[in-house]
Design a protein around this motif. Structure first.
Motif, mmCIF file in Angstrom:
data_model
loop_
_atom_site.group_PDB
_atom_site.id
_atom_site.type_symbol
_atom_site.label_atom_id
_atom_site.label_comp_id
_atom_site.label_asym_id
_atom_site.label_seq_id
_atom_site.Cartn_x
_atom_site.Cartn_y
_atom_site.Cartn_z
ATOM 1 N N THR A 61 4.730 1.569 -6.591
ATOM 2 C CA THR A 61 3.328 1.443 -6.186
ATOM 3 C C THR A 61 2.991 -0.039 -6.041
ATOM 4 N N PRO A 62 1.906 -0.377 -5.335
ATOM 5 C CA PRO A 62 1.570 -1.787 -5.138
ATOM 6 C C PRO A 62 1.384 -2.524 -6.467
ATOM 7 N N GLY A 63 1.902 -3.750 -6.515
ATOM 8 C CA GLY A 63 1.800 -4.559 -7.728
ATOM 9 C C GLY A 63 2.981 -4.420 -8.662
ATOM 10 N N GLY A 64 3.813 -3.376 -8.428
ATOM 11 C CA GLY A 64 5.020 -3.178 -9.233
ATOM 12 C C GLY A 64 6.246 -3.293 -8.359
ATOM 13 N N ASP A 73 0.867 -1.181 0.000
ATOM 14 C CA ASP A 73 0.000 0.000 0.000
ATOM 15 C C ASP A 73 0.903 1.229 0.000
ATOM 16 N N GLY A 74 0.387 2.327 -0.564
ATOM 17 C CA GLY A 74 1.123 3.582 -0.544
ATOM 18 C C GLY A 74 2.073 3.709 -1.725
ATOM 19 N N GLU A 75 3.037 4.623 -1.600
ATOM 20 C CA GLU A 75 3.928 4.923 -2.705
ATOM 21 C C GLU A 75 5.239 5.504 -2.186
ATOM 22 N N ILE A 76 6.322 5.218 -2.893
ATOM 23 C CA ILE A 76 7.652 5.763 -2.581
ATOM 24 C C ILE A 76 8.260 6.295 -3.878
ATOM 25 N N LEU A 77 8.749 7.539 -3.808
ATOM 26 C CA LEU A 77 9.431 8.162 -4.944
ATOM 27 C C LEU A 77 10.921 7.856 -4.847
#
Ligand code: MN
Length: 314
Positions: free
Chosen positions: A98-101, A82-86
């Motif tokens: 992102t989730p799934g990648g 869940d969530g995101e990191i740059l």
């Protein structure tokens, strides 16, 4: 700390060893470190596993902000639930995990990167970051970065399997570049069902519970906050879950080389570590380059705990 050959992988008896995570704080973010821990430095070529979240954070807070820092001799693998990191690095690559990648950064001879919560965020974070030790033959290669937007996934009886690194015995393969045989997979278990996975019996594996409740086989509950190590010699793994779960699986052939890990470096000798540290501490040294996309100062290397003697006879 030394890793590798000190772990005992011999003996045919099946081992199911449960090792507690240690708790650390990284840039204000609470993290459970599943590898390395006392009693287990590596699982195959995997040498580091940090579990963060699930966390939610208020509108104005920037949850993750890790300034530019260097790596050598490893690959980083970022997998989110869940969530995101740059991610921004000194090659000029920018990508949002992102989730799934999956994001895979190959440090090789040297790279620098920064990781932060992007401006546009769900205000949640839940995931893992893992490191893979590069084998000696490939640890000085040029750095690179890969972002795979959607990893291979398959629905099978009992759940959904996503392979974010390497190959799962039986076929599913993630296309990111790797330099040792390995697997990293996310197993989503359906409530009240059994999921059976084929394993390569010459590999060692480990599982951690990411969400929900689960057990391996009939009698080995997976405990939140523990790494469960499975020694070589198994041709399958059966998981079940009373109420649904997510489980992380990592594995590979026992790593045949002794590695030396310090800060963000994976090397073989104290001299290499001291050299990489000194080069990072020199501003604008070409080995690591600049993370131009990041606004703000970079991380300073910690002090070496003991002085390292220069190599003899050179
Ligand atoms: Mn890093």
């Amino acid at each position: 700390m030394a890793a590798g050959g000190s772990d005992d992988n011999s003996g045919a008896a099946p081992i199911f060893q449960s090792l507690p995570h240690s708790q650390v704080v990284l840039g204000g973010l609470p993290v459970a470190r599943a590898l390395p821990v006392r009693g287990r430095r590596m699982v195959g070529p995997w040498c580091f596993l940090d579990r963060f979240g699930p966390l939610s954070f208020p509108e104005k807070q920037k949850l993750m902000d890790v300034p530019p820092h260097p790596h050598i001799g490893l690959q980083t693998v970022t997998w989110l639930l869940d969530g995101e990191i740059l991610h921004d690095d000194s090659l000029g690559c920018e990508a949002i995990a992102t989730p799934g990648g999956v994001n895979v950064m190959t440090a090789g001879a040297g790279i620098a990167h920064a990781e932060q919560t992007p401006l546009k965020t769900s205000h949640r974070l839940d995931g893992v970051q893992l490191w893979i030790a590069l084998p000696d033959a490939h640890r000085h290669i040029a750095p690179s970065f890969e972002n795979i937007a959607t990893v291979p996934a398959i629905e099978q009886p009992g759940g959904v399997v996503q392979v974010f690194s390497g190959t799962l015995a039986g076929g599913l393969r993630c296309p990111a570049s790797h330099y040792s045989a390995l697997v990293g997979a996310d197993l989503e278990l359906q409530r009240g069902r059994k999921l059976e996975l084929a394993l390569d019996p010459s590999w060692e594996h480990a599982v951690i519970l990411l969400q929900g409740d689960a057990a391996a086989g009939p009698g080995q509950p997976l405990i939140a906050g523990y790494l469960h190590y499975l020694n070589p010699g198994r041709s399958s793994l059966e998981l079940n879950s009373p109420s649904g779960a997510r489980v992380l699986l990592i594995g590979g052939p026992p790593f045949p080389e002794q590695i030396l890990m310090w800060w963000n470096f994976v090397a073989r000798t104290p001299e290499e570590i001291a050299g990489a540290r000194a080069e990072w501490e020199q501003p604008h040294h070409p080995r690591f380059g600049e993370v131009k996309a990041y606004r703000g100062p970079r991380l300073k290397a910690p002090a070496l705990l003991r002085p390292i003697a220069p190599p003899k006879n050179r």
